[in-house]
Design an enzyme around this catalytic site. Structure first.
Site, PDB file in Angstrom:
ATOM      1  N   LYS A   1       0.863  -1.188   0.000  1.00  0.00           N
ATOM      2  CA  LYS A   1       0.000   0.000   0.000  1.00  0.00           C
ATOM      3  C   LYS A   1       0.893   1.229   0.000  1.00  0.00           C
ATOM      4  O   LYS A   1       2.024   1.188   0.510  1.00  0.00           O
ATOM      5  CB  LYS A   1      -0.910   0.026   1.236  1.00  0.00           C
TER       6      LYS A   1
ATOM      7  N   ASP B   1      -6.817   4.447  -5.135  1.00  0.00           N
ATOM      8  CA  ASP B   1      -7.484   4.353  -3.841  1.00  0.00           C
ATOM      9  C   ASP B   1      -8.123   5.724  -3.625  1.00  0.00           C
ATOM     10  O   ASP B   1      -8.349   6.466  -4.599  1.00  0.00           O
ATOM     11  CB  ASP B   1      -6.480   4.000  -2.728  1.00  0.00           C
TER      12      ASP B   1
END
Length: 457
Positions: A114, A154
């Site tokens: 991430k 995201d």
């Protein structure tokens, strides 16, 4: 983890996983997996860097950029990039930790990672956002690649930003490769990718409903409360409506939109909301408009859960920790039967404990909870399918991708179900614990691969 700075989000995610493993028979059957948990909870690599860029006034601005490369035992690192002022290492470690096990549950060859930056796109011009993306990728390109680390979008990173970053990567590296997913449809992107998380969420819950009812029920006639109004919430709403459900709520960062008429939130309204999101408008404007003020109520500063009436299915699809213990109790009291996270770690630990206690006490009449690492895996699953298409220089049809997504979500549900039955004791008539099944199945796959590759012994 006591020698680390306070990382509340990551520690919450770690405790949620470790407590599930400890309360199952996994460590009895595989005592060496305790060492695997200790190893897997530390990222393989954390990259932190500065991002300098120029605003429209010609002033130099600086932000923090990050990439947490958590685990690559099952494949190259895979996980989104988030641009939001709240971004810090704790949040990115929590997201990367969850991503590692979520990716394992898809059955595809993907590790977990991430990244992102504490950059706030709100209030910035398109030119400023483009400049930031280019500057961000100027450093990130050194650490990623189609066989190393494949980021995606995201919060704050839409296909537009993916395009700008892909162009910057291509210019820096002088090569075209599938280094990002969520790309544009005419230059390497996959069909169904924008819809995938929402669609996959509904497909997963459909299996929950069918299992709980012995195949007698579906989404037909169900009242569905959803939070959020981004991609996940929009496409979950549209797919649930297609399957016969009524959507009774959505929300944004300022409050909750509650439907007050029998039709609920229709596809036309979802389309309007999608356009409003692009223009960065608030849902309160819709509720206040002449056309819709009789059909919706907007409640400032609230989440939907305590303001809906009868509800059957609950889909938190906004952000982490958006269902509290008190809200969980209210949803149980309202008679909700299914809750599945479209967001990552959408429920607090208190909420999960309440749902799991209800599952044990009420047996077949209980609410049944599904964690995000399983229920919202559809998005990264189709990202994996995009990687496969890029590698083969092929483009599959919407129908092909959707069928593969349905198969992945079916396998994911059945894996969680069978693993829960194997490792967690349950009473007669009690639904298996999907949170335990998902955690154990995802962790076990990662742990076994790490052992085979010598990461622990």
């Amino acid at each position: 983890m006591s020698n680390l700075p306070s990382e509340p989000e990551f520690q919450q995610a770690y405790k949620e996983l470790s407590s599930t493993l400890e309360n199952s028979s996994l460590f009895e059957k595989h005592p060496d997996y305790k060492k695997a948990l200790q190893v897997a909870s530390i990222p393989e690599r954390i990259i932190q860097f500065r991002v300098t860029w120029e605003n429209d006034k010609g002033e130099v601005q600086v932000n923090n950029g990050f990439r947490v490369q958590f685990n690559s035992a099952l494949g190259p690192y895979k996980g989104g990039l988030r641009f939001h002022p709240s971004v810090n290492l704790s949040i990115l470690k929590f997201l990367g930790f969850e991503q590692m096990f979520k990716n394992a549950l898809t059955g595809l060859s993907m590790g977990g990672g991430k990244g992102g930056a504490d950059f706030d796109p709100k209030g910035k011009s398109d030119n400023e956002i483009r400049k930031f993306c280019v500057s961000f990728m100027r450093e990130l390109n050194k650490h990623i690649g189609a066989d190393t680390d494949i980021p995606a979008g995201d919060i704050g990173v839409s296909p537009r930003e993916i395009g700008w970053m892909f162009g910057a990567y291509r210019a820096e590296k002088n090569k075209w490769e599938g280094v990002l997913t969520g790309k544009g449809g005419n230059w390497g992107g996959s069909l169904i990718r924008p819809e995938a998380t929402g669609y996959g969420l509904v497909y997963y819950v459909q299996h929950m409903i069918q299992y709980a009812s012995g195949g007698k029920e579906s989404f037909e006639g169900k009242r569905v409360a959803i939070s959020g109004s981004g991609n996940v919430a929009q496409y979950a709403a549209l797919k649930a409506i297609e399957l016969g459900a009524t959507i009774i709520s959505l929300s944004d960062s300022k409050g909750a939109l509650i439907a007050t008429d029998a039709k609920g939130i229709t596809p036309d309204v979802v389309e309007i909301i999608a356009d409003m999101k692009v223009k960065r408008k608030q849902l309160s404007e819709l509720a206040a408009s002449a056309e819709y003020k009789s059909k919706f109520t907007y409640i400032d500063g609230a989440r939907p859960w305590t303001h809906v009436e009868k509800v059957d299915v609950v889909l938190p699809s906004a952000t982490q920790n958006e269902v509290s213990g008190e809200e969980a109790a209210k949803l149980i009291a309202l008679g909700a039967k299914f809750i599945a996270e479209g967001s990552n770690m959408g429920c607090t630990q208190e909420a999960i404990d309440a749902f799991e206690q209800d599952r044990r006490e009420k047996k077949g009449d209980a609410i049944w909870y599904a964690p995000g690492k399983a229920a919202n895996a559809g998005g990264v699953a189709v990202s994996g399918l995009e990687m496969a298409q890029n590698s083969q220089r092929l483009k599959w049809t919407s129908e092909e991708v959707d069928e593969k997504l349905k198969g992945i979500m079916k396998n994911c549900f059945e894996n969680c179900l069978s693993t829960a039955k194997e490792y967690v004791a349950s009473a007669e008539g009690e639904f298996p614990s999907l949170v335990a099944g998902g955690n154990i199945a995802g962790f076990s796959k990662v742990a076994a691969a790490m052992k085979d590759q010598g990461d622990w012994w």
